[in-house]
Scaffold this active site. Structure first.
Site, PDB file in Angstrom:
ATOM      1  N   LEU A 145     -15.417  -8.937  20.107  1.00 46.07           N
ATOM      2  CA  LEU A 145     -14.719  -7.993  20.973  1.00 46.07           C
ATOM      3  C   LEU A 145     -14.163  -8.797  22.141  1.00 46.07           C
ATOM      4  O   LEU A 145     -14.807  -9.741  22.607  1.00 46.07           O
ATOM      5  CB  LEU A 145     -15.684  -6.926  21.518  1.00 46.07           C
ATOM      6  CG  LEU A 145     -16.245  -5.874  20.553  1.00 46.07           C
ATOM      7  CD1 LEU A 145     -17.225  -4.970  21.289  1.00 46.07           C
ATOM      8  CD2 LEU A 145     -15.131  -5.045  19.928  1.00 46.07           C
ATOM      9  N   ASP A 146     -12.986  -8.416  22.619  1.00 47.95           N
ATOM     10  CA  ASP A 146     -12.445  -9.072  23.812  1.00 47.95           C
ATOM     11  C   ASP A 146     -13.439  -8.930  24.954  1.00 47.95           C
ATOM     12  O   ASP A 146     -14.202  -7.951  25.024  1.00 47.95           O
ATOM     13  CB  ASP A 146     -11.113  -8.429  24.226  1.00 47.95           C
ATOM     14  CG  ASP A 146     -10.011  -8.658  23.203  1.00 47.95           C
ATOM     15  OD1 ASP A 146     -10.116  -9.618  22.425  1.00 47.95           O
ATOM     16  OD2 ASP A 146      -9.054  -7.863  23.192  1.00 47.95           O
ATOM     17  N   ARG A 147     -13.406  -9.867  25.870  1.00 46.14           N
ATOM     18  CA  ARG A 147     -14.345  -9.863  26.992  1.00 46.14           C
ATOM     19  C   ARG A 147     -14.324  -8.531  27.761  1.00 46.14           C
ATOM     20  O   ARG A 147     -15.368  -7.999  28.136  1.00 46.14           O
ATOM     21  CB  ARG A 147     -14.000 -11.020  27.935  1.00 46.14           C
ATOM     22  CG  ARG A 147     -14.901 -11.108  29.152  1.00 46.14           C
ATOM     23  CD  ARG A 147     -14.517 -12.290  30.021  1.00 46.14           C
ATOM     24  NE  ARG A 147     -15.373 -12.395  31.195  1.00 46.14           N
ATOM     25  CZ  ARG A 147     -15.278 -13.342  32.111  1.00 46.14           C
ATOM     26  NH1 ARG A 147     -14.357 -14.281  31.981  1.00 46.14           N
ATOM     27  NH2 ARG A 147     -16.093 -13.365  33.146  1.00 46.14           N
ATOM     28  N   ARG A 248      -4.328  -3.199  21.579  1.00 52.80           N
ATOM     29  CA  ARG A 248      -3.661  -3.362  22.875  1.00 52.80           C
ATOM     30  C   ARG A 248      -2.163  -3.597  22.712  1.00 52.80           C
ATOM     31  O   ARG A 248      -1.341  -3.043  23.457  1.00 52.80           O
ATOM     32  CB  ARG A 248      -4.307  -4.519  23.640  1.00 52.80           C
ATOM     33  CG  ARG A 248      -5.773  -4.260  23.978  1.00 52.80           C
ATOM     34  CD  ARG A 248      -6.510  -5.530  24.359  1.00 52.80           C
ATOM     35  NE  ARG A 248      -5.993  -6.096  25.614  1.00 52.80           N
ATOM     36  CZ  ARG A 248      -6.410  -7.244  26.119  1.00 52.80           C
ATOM     37  NH1 ARG A 248      -7.338  -7.962  25.493  1.00 52.80           N
ATOM     38  NH2 ARG A 248      -5.897  -7.691  27.256  1.00 52.80           N
TER      39      ARG A 248
END
Length: 317
Positions: A145-147, A248
């Site tokens: 997962l993205d930060r 996104r």
């Protein structure tokens, strides 16, 4: 059972069990030789100091069950003395574990915590969990997962589970769904976004993903969950493909960027959401369904954090 080396260890002979079969020798050594820099691992491989069945091998060699690996004497940090991580971080991650069994951990990752160290970060979720679960010697991230994205993150405790879930992720066996707060009124008729994605690296070194006909196929399914007038919409996003930054970029591509997205978002929209106390990226992996090796399915849901919930509450006033 294969023991990890200790400081000033002598030559080790490690027999490969079924769980490690299929793993590259360089990745195997990085997991086993805790504290050893990658440069050291590749140097001993290149010089032939690591032998498999008494022969030299390349870093990409894939281990087989029954292989005998010779590891030369190395000066490493003690296995029982990892670089200590902040106790607050360890306690925070322990508190958000939503499922754990003999072969899998699933946690509700908070926004702002990276899944692994690198890019200027000394540690992330995986390093912290290795400290929390020192007896689980094969802990590996199943996916990322993205930060700044929160939500359900899977960490395999066994190589067999890692292989099983990677196989499921390559097909359509895993159902992952996200919540996203997007700008404007998302049309109910827009059920999906299909747009190929291409990774690009800017001069600054920052990685950006763009819609590009030359890119890889990417498909995301969407469903409207809640409207906040024409100002914002809470949507469910289900990525059918698993491209970097897919949700996104797809939301921005159709004119509805996600709140709090510093890379792909709308600054004015993000500023207005921040004024409501929403100082984060509004993307959360809330639902997960995965097939289990022994049959059946594991289904989990994870709540959003207090900041998210309060911002939506203020939006609805």
């Amino acid at each position: 059972m294969i023991n990890s080396p200790h400081a000033n260890s002598g030559v080790q002979l490690l027999e490969i069990g079924p769980d490690a079969a299929g793993q590259r020798i360089d990745n195997f050594l990085r997991t086993r030789l805790k504290g050893a820099p990658k440069t050291l691992i590749y140097r001993i491989l290149r010089k032939g100091e690591v032998r498999v069945n008494k022969g030299r091998i390349k870093p990409e060699y894939k281990l087989q069950a029954g292989d005998l690996v010779r590891v030369p004497p190395l000066r490493l940090a003690e296995r029982d003395e990892p670089v200590p991580l902040a106790q607050g971080l360890l306690e925070r991650l322990e508190a958000v574990i939503v499922h754990e069994d003999k072969s899998l951990i699933v946690l509700n990752k908070p926004a702002g915590i990276a899944v692994h160290g690198g890019s200027g970060l000394s540690h992330g979720v995986i390093e912290a969990l290795r400290q929390l679960r020192p007896e689980a010697r094969d802990l590996e991230l199943v996916h990322r997962l993205d930060r700044d994205t929160s939500g359900l993150l899977m960490i395999a405790k066994k190589r067999s589970m890692l292989r099983h879930l990677h196989e499921a992720l390559r097909g359509d066996g895993v159902d992952k769904r996200y919540l996203a707060l997007v700008c404007g009124a998302w049309p109910s008729a827009r059920k999906q976004v299909s747009a190929p994605l291409q990774k690009n690296t800017l001069r600054s070194g920052e990685r950006m993903v763009e819609v590009d006909e030359e890119g890889r196929e990417a498909l995301t399914l969407f469903r409207v969950l809640r409207r906040f007038g024409d100002f914002a919409t809470l949507v469910e996003a289900k990525p059918v493909t698993g491209r970097t930054h897919q949700i996104r970029v797809h939301t921005r591509h159709v004119g509805h960027p996600i709140a709090g997205d510093a890379k792909y978002g709308d600054e004015t929209f993000t500023r207005e959401i921040r004024a409501l106390g929403g100082k984060r990226l509004f993307l959360h992996a809330y639902s997960l369904a995965v097939p289990l090796p022994e049959g059946g399915e594991l289904r989990l849901e994870a709540p959003v954090d207090e900041m998210w919930a309060q911002a939506l509450e203020r939006l609805s006033v």
